[in-house]
Design a protein around this motif. Structure first.
Motif, mmCIF file in Angstrom:
data_model
loop_
_atom_site.group_PDB
_atom_site.id
_atom_site.type_symbol
_atom_site.label_atom_id
_atom_site.label_comp_id
_atom_site.label_asym_id
_atom_site.label_seq_id
_atom_site.Cartn_x
_atom_site.Cartn_y
_atom_site.Cartn_z
ATOM 1 N N LEU A 1 0.893 -1.259 0.122
ATOM 2 C CA LEU A 1 -0.101 0.114 0.096
ATOM 3 C C LEU A 1 0.753 1.151 0.123
ATOM 4 O O LEU A 1 0.443 2.253 -0.648
ATOM 5 N N ALA A 2 1.888 1.238 0.847
ATOM 6 C CA ALA A 2 3.015 2.424 0.757
ATOM 7 C C ALA A 2 3.491 2.658 -0.528
ATOM 8 O O ALA A 2 3.730 3.681 -1.178
ATOM 9 N N TYR A 3 3.790 1.449 -1.404
ATOM 10 C CA TYR A 3 4.345 1.852 -2.719
ATOM 11 C C TYR A 3 3.233 2.395 -3.769
ATOM 12 O O TYR A 3 3.569 3.249 -4.341
ATOM 13 N N VAL A 4 2.040 1.961 -3.267
ATOM 14 C CA VAL A 4 0.896 2.672 -4.371
ATOM 15 C C VAL A 4 0.900 4.120 -3.854
ATOM 16 O O VAL A 4 0.726 4.977 -4.888
ATOM 17 N N LEU A 5 0.669 4.281 -2.730
ATOM 18 C CA LEU A 5 0.629 5.759 -2.069
ATOM 19 C C LEU A 5 2.095 6.598 -2.506
ATOM 20 O O LEU A 5 1.801 7.905 -2.513
ATOM 21 N N SER A 6 2.995 5.986 -2.758
ATOM 22 C CA SER A 6 4.352 6.891 -3.221
ATOM 23 C C SER A 6 4.282 7.090 -4.709
ATOM 24 O O SER A 6 5.074 7.966 -5.120
ATOM 25 N N ARG A 7 3.553 6.546 -5.437
ATOM 26 C CA ARG A 7 3.498 6.805 -7.013
ATOM 27 C C ARG A 7 2.829 8.123 -7.162
ATOM 28 O O ARG A 7 1.647 8.346 -6.672
ATOM 29 N N THR A 8 3.465 9.095 -7.905
ATOM 30 C CA THR A 8 2.978 10.360 -8.493
ATOM 31 C C THR A 8 1.878 10.107 -9.170
ATOM 32 O O THR A 8 1.027 11.161 -9.380
ATOM 33 N N ASP A 9 2.149 9.141 -10.091
ATOM 34 C CA ASP A 9 0.688 8.869 -11.129
ATOM 35 C C ASP A 9 -0.364 8.171 -10.596
ATOM 36 O O ASP A 9 -1.287 8.106 -11.397
ATOM 37 N N PHE A 10 -0.514 7.838 -9.352
ATOM 38 C CA PHE A 10 -1.808 7.498 -8.638
ATOM 39 C C PHE A 10 -2.487 8.474 -8.499
ATOM 40 O O PHE A 10 -2.147 9.427 -7.406
ATOM 41 N N TYR A 11 -3.701 8.734 -9.289
ATOM 42 C CA TYR A 11 -4.438 10.095 -8.854
ATOM 43 C C TYR A 11 -5.222 10.210 -7.555
ATOM 44 O O TYR A 11 -5.152 11.400 -7.074
ATOM 45 N N SER B 1 13.512 3.239 -15.701
ATOM 46 C CA SER B 1 14.183 2.048 -16.259
ATOM 47 C C SER B 1 13.482 0.762 -16.250
ATOM 48 O O SER B 1 13.526 0.182 -17.143
ATOM 49 N N ALA B 2 12.837 0.552 -14.898
ATOM 50 C CA ALA B 2 12.342 -0.761 -15.046
ATOM 51 C C ALA B 2 11.120 -0.718 -16.063
ATOM 52 O O ALA B 2 10.652 -1.715 -16.512
ATOM 53 N N LYS B 3 10.410 0.249 -16.102
ATOM 54 C CA LYS B 3 9.247 0.415 -16.855
ATOM 55 C C LYS B 3 9.559 0.429 -18.284
ATOM 56 O O LYS B 3 8.967 -0.196 -19.431
ATOM 57 N N ILE B 4 10.565 0.949 -18.735
ATOM 58 C CA ILE B 4 11.062 0.808 -20.130
ATOM 59 C C ILE B 4 11.549 -0.706 -20.450
ATOM 60 O O ILE B 4 11.328 -0.853 -21.572
ATOM 61 N N ASP C 1 4.109 -3.049 -12.284
ATOM 62 C CA ASP C 1 4.348 -2.503 -10.742
ATOM 63 C C ASP C 1 4.702 -3.790 -9.882
ATOM 64 O O ASP C 1 5.417 -3.325 -8.952
ATOM 65 N N PHE C 2 4.133 -5.063 -10.034
ATOM 66 C CA PHE C 2 4.170 -5.902 -9.146
ATOM 67 C C PHE C 2 5.891 -6.377 -9.158
ATOM 68 O O PHE C 2 6.504 -6.716 -8.194
ATOM 69 N N ARG C 3 6.315 -6.505 -10.418
ATOM 70 C CA ARG C 3 7.827 -6.659 -10.500
ATOM 71 C C ARG C 3 8.920 -5.751 -10.020
ATOM 72 O O ARG C 3 9.713 -6.137 -9.133
ATOM 73 N N ILE C 4 8.292 -4.264 -10.128
ATOM 74 C CA ILE C 4 9.111 -3.421 -9.604
ATOM 75 C C ILE C 4 8.970 -3.348 -8.161
ATOM 76 O O ILE C 4 9.888 -3.308 -7.525
ATOM 77 N N PHE C 5 7.953 -3.742 -7.589
ATOM 78 C CA PHE C 5 7.798 -3.849 -5.843
ATOM 79 C C PHE C 5 8.511 -5.086 -5.436
ATOM 80 O O PHE C 5 9.342 -4.741 -4.548
ATOM 81 N N LEU C 6 8.453 -6.145 -6.067
ATOM 82 C CA LEU C 6 9.243 -7.284 -5.503
ATOM 83 C C LEU C 6 10.690 -7.282 -5.822
ATOM 84 O O LEU C 6 11.442 -7.871 -4.922
ATOM 85 N N GLN C 7 10.960 -6.825 -6.937
ATOM 86 C CA GLN C 7 12.691 -6.753 -7.363
ATOM 87 C C GLN C 7 13.456 -5.629 -7.096
ATOM 88 O O GLN C 7 14.509 -5.662 -7.053
ATOM 89 N N ILE C 8 12.690 -4.322 -6.886
ATOM 90 C CA ILE C 8 13.344 -3.239 -6.793
ATOM 91 C C ILE C 8 13.065 -2.672 -5.375
ATOM 92 O O ILE C 8 13.908 -2.365 -4.528
ATOM 93 N N VAL C 9 11.757 -2.351 -4.950
ATOM 94 C CA VAL C 9 11.369 -1.735 -3.836
ATOM 95 C C VAL C 9 11.817 -2.479 -2.598
ATOM 96 O O VAL C 9 12.357 -2.095 -1.694
#
Length: 280
Positions: free
Chosen positions: A77-87, A153-156, A161-169
């Motif tokens: 949930l913290a990862y979702v709320l940290s994203r600036t593109d989440f309206y 870079s990960a999105k490119i 989001d799940f992979r970014i969360f698990l492997q980066i965050v």
């Protein structure tokens, strides 16, 4: 620093010494860092009832399960709320912060648990406290300190989001996650009031802290408890067991598991709180 260390350690060492000292001898006073009359009867009195061992495993189970799930779900949930593109991130953040200042009170909370059919259930130890507003804010703030270029870079490269969360965050958030895990684990391990409110009628769901609380209460109300002094003659029980000695033994039994775990988490503690608590 040496003086501060001595002041900090002395109460614990004194409690440890009293827990290994004969109860009647402790009443005389003068116990500091070393027992004057060695005995294991205080610990025998704690474990002799037969309910403590099962309560210990219940406490271990609730602590491990609640800590893992709470850290995982709160960080997601913290990862979702940290994203600036989440309206709706600001709206959800306000809702989360409001839970830190307002609550309906104990009676509505009890009826909520009852309506959710979690009374006398192991789930009552896990589900109600899965996400904490304070922990969420700390983790979210830490995630926002990570470089945005990592996510871009990960999105490119095609990561979702799940992979970014698990492997980066998660790998980069080890300090703050370890800190939050320690907070949750200590809270779960020390909790007994929820057992008293929601599961006191089920002995097999009793937790260690609740059993120790009952033992301490019964000891404070009488100088000897038949359940604790089973197998000892009255003179021995009267000489060995006192409220002060039992209280010290209970304190050591309750604190020892956390003291064993804490050194492994300490290296993450300061960094996790500092970066997760002050930067925005």
């Amino acid at each position: 620093m040496l003086s501060l260390a001595v002041i900090t350690l002395y109460p614990f060492l004194n409690t440890l010494a009293v827990s290994f000292n004969s109860g009647i001898d402790t009443v005389r006073g003068g116990i500091y860092l070393w027992p004057r009359s060695w005995t294991l009867q205080n610990y025998r009195a704690v474990f002799i009832t037969g309910t403590v061992l099962n309560a210990f495993w219940i406490s271990v189970a609730r602590t491990v399960i609640a800590t893992v799930l709470s850290v995982l779900l709160t960080s997601m949930l913290a990862y979702v709320l940290s994203r600036t593109d989440f309206y709706f991130r600001k709206s959800f953040t306000i809702i989360v912060v409001m839970t830190m200042y307002f609550n309906a009170g104990l009676i509505p909370y009890y009826f909520l648990i009852k309506d959710l059919h979690m009374l006398n259930s192991f789930y009552v130890y896990i589900i109600p406290g899965l996400v904490s507003g304070f922990n969420l804010i700390v983790i979210r703030t830490y995630i926002r300190t990570l470089s945005e270029s990592l996510f871009e870079s990960a999105k490119i490269d095609g990561a979702g989001d799940f992979r970014i969360f698990l492997q980066i965050v998660l790998p980069l958030c080890k300090p703050v996650l370890a800190t939050i895990a320690l907070f949750v684990a200590v809270g779960q391990w020390n909790s007994w009031f929820d057992t008293f409110l929601f599961a006191s009628s089920k002995q097999h769901l009793s937790t260690l802290q609740y059993e120790l609380m009952k033992l301490l209460s019964s000891t404070m109300n009488s100088n000897s408890n038949p359940g604790m002094t089973a197998g000892m003659d009255q003179d021995t029980a009267r000489n060995m067991i006192t409220p002060i000695s039992i209280r010290s033994a209970i304190t050591i039994v309750a604190a020892l598991p956390i003291l064993v775990v804490y050194p492994f988490m300490q290296k993450y503690f300061v960094a996790g709180l500092q970066l997760g608590g002050v930067k925005e």
